[in-house]
Design an enzyme around this catalytic site. Sequence first.
Site, PDB file in Angstrom:
ATOM      1  N   ASP A  25       0.831  -1.215   0.000  1.00 21.87           N
ATOM      2  CA  ASP A  25       0.000   0.000   0.000  1.00 21.87           C
ATOM      3  C   ASP A  25       0.863   1.262   0.000  1.00 21.87           C
ATOM      4  OD1 ASP A  25      -2.305  -1.568   0.040  1.00 21.87           O
ATOM      5  OD2 ASP A  25      -2.303  -1.679   2.223  1.00 21.87           O
ATOM      6  N   LYS A  43       0.035  -8.252  -2.631  1.00 18.07           N
ATOM      7  CA  LYS A  43      -1.360  -7.810  -2.694  1.00 18.07           C
ATOM      8  C   LYS A  43      -1.375  -6.330  -3.077  1.00 18.07           C
ATOM      9  CE  LYS A  43      -3.925  -6.833   0.990  1.00 18.07           C
ATOM     10  NZ  LYS A  43      -4.619  -5.571   0.673  1.00 18.07           N
ATOM     11  N   LYS A  87     -11.494  -5.483  -3.431  1.00 18.22           N
ATOM     12  CA  LYS A  87     -12.684  -5.770  -2.591  1.00 18.22           C
ATOM     13  C   LYS A  87     -13.957  -5.546  -3.408  1.00 18.22           C
ATOM     14  CE  LYS A  87     -10.381  -5.151   1.785  1.00 18.22           C
ATOM     15  NZ  LYS A  87      -9.140  -4.484   1.305  1.00 18.22           N
ATOM     16  N   ALA A 140     -17.360  -5.491  -5.054  1.00 13.79           N
ATOM     17  CA  ALA A 140     -18.658  -5.562  -4.356  1.00 13.79           C
ATOM     18  C   ALA A 140     -19.747  -4.939  -5.220  1.00 13.79           C
ATOM     19  CB  ALA A 140     -18.567  -4.842  -3.016  1.00 13.79           C
ATOM     20  N   PRO A 183      -5.047 -10.635   7.344  1.00 12.38           N
ATOM     21  CA  PRO A 183      -4.438  -9.324   7.598  1.00 12.38           C
ATOM     22  C   PRO A 183      -4.630  -8.908   9.057  1.00 12.38           C
ATOM     23  CG  PRO A 183      -6.598  -9.001   6.634  1.00 12.38           C
ATOM     24  CD  PRO A 183      -6.440 -10.490   6.846  1.00 12.38           C
ATOM     25  N   GLY A 234       0.935  -6.823  13.010  1.00 13.22           N
ATOM     26  CA  GLY A 234       1.832  -5.664  13.110  1.00 13.22           C
ATOM     27  C   GLY A 234       1.087  -4.395  13.448  1.00 13.22           C
ATOM     28  N   ALA A 235       0.920  -3.504  12.475  1.00 15.37           N
ATOM     29  CA  ALA A 235       0.339  -2.180  12.725  1.00 15.37           C
ATOM     30  C   ALA A 235      -1.055  -2.249  13.376  1.00 15.37           C
ATOM     31  CB  ALA A 235       0.264  -1.391  11.419  1.00 15.37           C
ATOM     32  N   GLY A 275      -1.997  -4.705  15.367  1.00 20.14           N
ATOM     33  CA  GLY A 275      -1.887  -5.345  16.684  1.00 20.14           C
ATOM     34  C   GLY A 275      -1.864  -6.863  16.703  1.00 20.14           C
ATOM     35  N   ARG A 304       2.185  -2.233   6.561  1.00 21.12           N
ATOM     36  CA  ARG A 304       3.045  -1.238   7.205  1.00 21.12           C
ATOM     37  C   ARG A 304       4.215  -1.818   7.973  1.00 21.12           C
ATOM     38  NH1 ARG A 304      -2.052   1.692   9.808  1.00 21.12           N
ATOM     39  NH2 ARG A 304      -2.797  -0.441   9.477  1.00 21.12           N
TER      40      ARG A 304
HETATM   41  O1  O7E Z   1      -2.327  -2.991   8.461  1.00 19.98           O
HETATM   42  P1  O7E Z   1      -1.363  -3.249   7.362  1.00 19.98           P
HETATM   43  O2  O7E Z   1      -0.560  -2.057   6.985  1.00 19.98           O
HETATM   44  O3  O7E Z   1      -0.515  -4.473   7.621  1.00 19.98           O
HETATM   45  O4  O7E Z   1      -2.216  -3.559   6.032  1.00 19.98           O
HETATM   46  C1  O7E Z   1      -3.207  -4.548   6.013  1.00 19.98           C
HETATM   47  C2  O7E Z   1      -3.698  -4.767   4.589  1.00 19.98           C
HETATM   48  O5  O7E Z   1      -4.734  -5.733   4.630  1.00 19.98           O
HETATM   49  C3  O7E Z   1      -4.290  -3.529   3.935  1.00 19.98           C
HETATM   50  O6  O7E Z   1      -3.988  -3.621   2.540  1.00 19.98           O
HETATM   51  C4  O7E Z   1      -5.782  -3.677   4.137  1.00 19.98           C
HETATM   52  O7  O7E Z   1      -6.516  -3.108   3.072  1.00 19.98           O
HETATM   53  C5  O7E Z   1      -5.949  -5.186   4.144  1.00 19.98           C
HETATM   54  N1  O7E Z   1      -7.069  -5.708   4.952  1.00 19.98           N
HETATM   55  C6  O7E Z   1      -7.170  -5.430   6.292  1.00 19.98           C
HETATM   56  O8  O7E Z   1      -6.311  -4.768   6.877  1.00 19.98           O
HETATM   57  N2  O7E Z   1      -8.249  -5.912   6.991  1.00 19.98           N
HETATM   58  C7  O7E Z   1      -9.225  -6.677   6.443  1.00 19.98           C
HETATM   59  O9  O7E Z   1     -10.139  -7.095   7.125  1.00 19.98           O
HETATM   60  C8  O7E Z   1      -9.108  -6.999   5.074  1.00 19.98           C
HETATM   61  C9  O7E Z   1      -8.003  -6.545   4.376  1.00 19.98           C
HETATM   62  C10 O7E Z   1      -7.785  -7.063   3.088  1.00 19.98           C
HETATM   63  O10 O7E Z   1      -6.723  -7.060   2.544  1.00 19.98           O
HETATM   64  O11 O7E Z   1      -8.753  -7.687   2.492  1.00 19.98           O
HETATM   65  C11 O7E Z   1      -8.392  -8.427   1.459  1.00 19.98           C
HETATM   66  C12 O7E Z   1      -7.217  -9.349   1.775  1.00 19.98           C
END
Ligand code: O7E
Length: 213
Positions: free
Chosen positions: A12, A34, A62, A64, A166, A169-170, A172, A190
């Site tokens: 990201d 991703k 995502k 939808a 996911p 880390g960031a 928790g 992150r």
């Molecule tokens: O918190 P980070 O920086 O480690 O990023 C997490 C990534 O996972 C970020 O791209 C966000 O869009 C994704 N994500 C979530 O954080 N929570 C979810 O519930 C779902 C996603 C996600 O990626 O959905 C598709 C895999």
Amino acid sequence: MQKKNGVILALDVTSRADAMRVVEAVKGYVDAIKINWPLILATGPDMIREMSLVKDVICDFKIADIPNTNKLIVEQAMSRGASAVICHGFTGDDSVKACVDAAKGQVFVVTEMSHPGGKQFTAPVADKLAALAKSAGARGIVAPATRPERIAALRKIIGGLEIISPGVGAQGGKASDAIRAGADYIIVGRAIYDAPDPGGAAKALADEVKEGV
Ligand code: O7E
């Protein structure tokens, strides 16, 4: 996507230079990249092809929408070299099925989301979303590393489908907790791309995944 490290990079970042720098540093420690809207909007859809030459790419749009629009989005992603896509399930079985057909099964369906607000609307229907992923023929689901007990519960519903998780880390969550609860892969953004040493951070996570197994 073949499991070797059990880590998916959530790329990201919002410039091509950052994307290249991070991917070059971590490519030996992650199994897929991703790609989400921030990178696509910043650099354009050709980034999917560019990244796919380095690693398998999961397009996390995502998705939808109604079935026809879902199909068109998935076709665009796959024709640019994506290996898999991510869609929402709340749109219903016909919309998810349209993604599954267009991606030849390479679809992950979002269930309970990892952030605090994910408890509000997604958690109450997550079991149904997981069951829908299974009946629609998806490859797997997305389940929260921030709530490993929910990964374990969703695993019981989907059986042998894959879980990508996911929230490490960031947000928790801990990689080893997610893996022990039944996740196949962790998704990390992150904690890798913001780290002073992204390669070292990705390697440490891959090591933790191995230990968690
Ligand atoms: O918190 P980070 O920086 O480690 O990023 C997490 C990534 O996972 C970020 O791209 C966000 O869009 C994704 N994500 C979530 O954080 N929570 C979810 O519930 C779902 C996603 C996600 O990626 O959905 C598709 C895999």
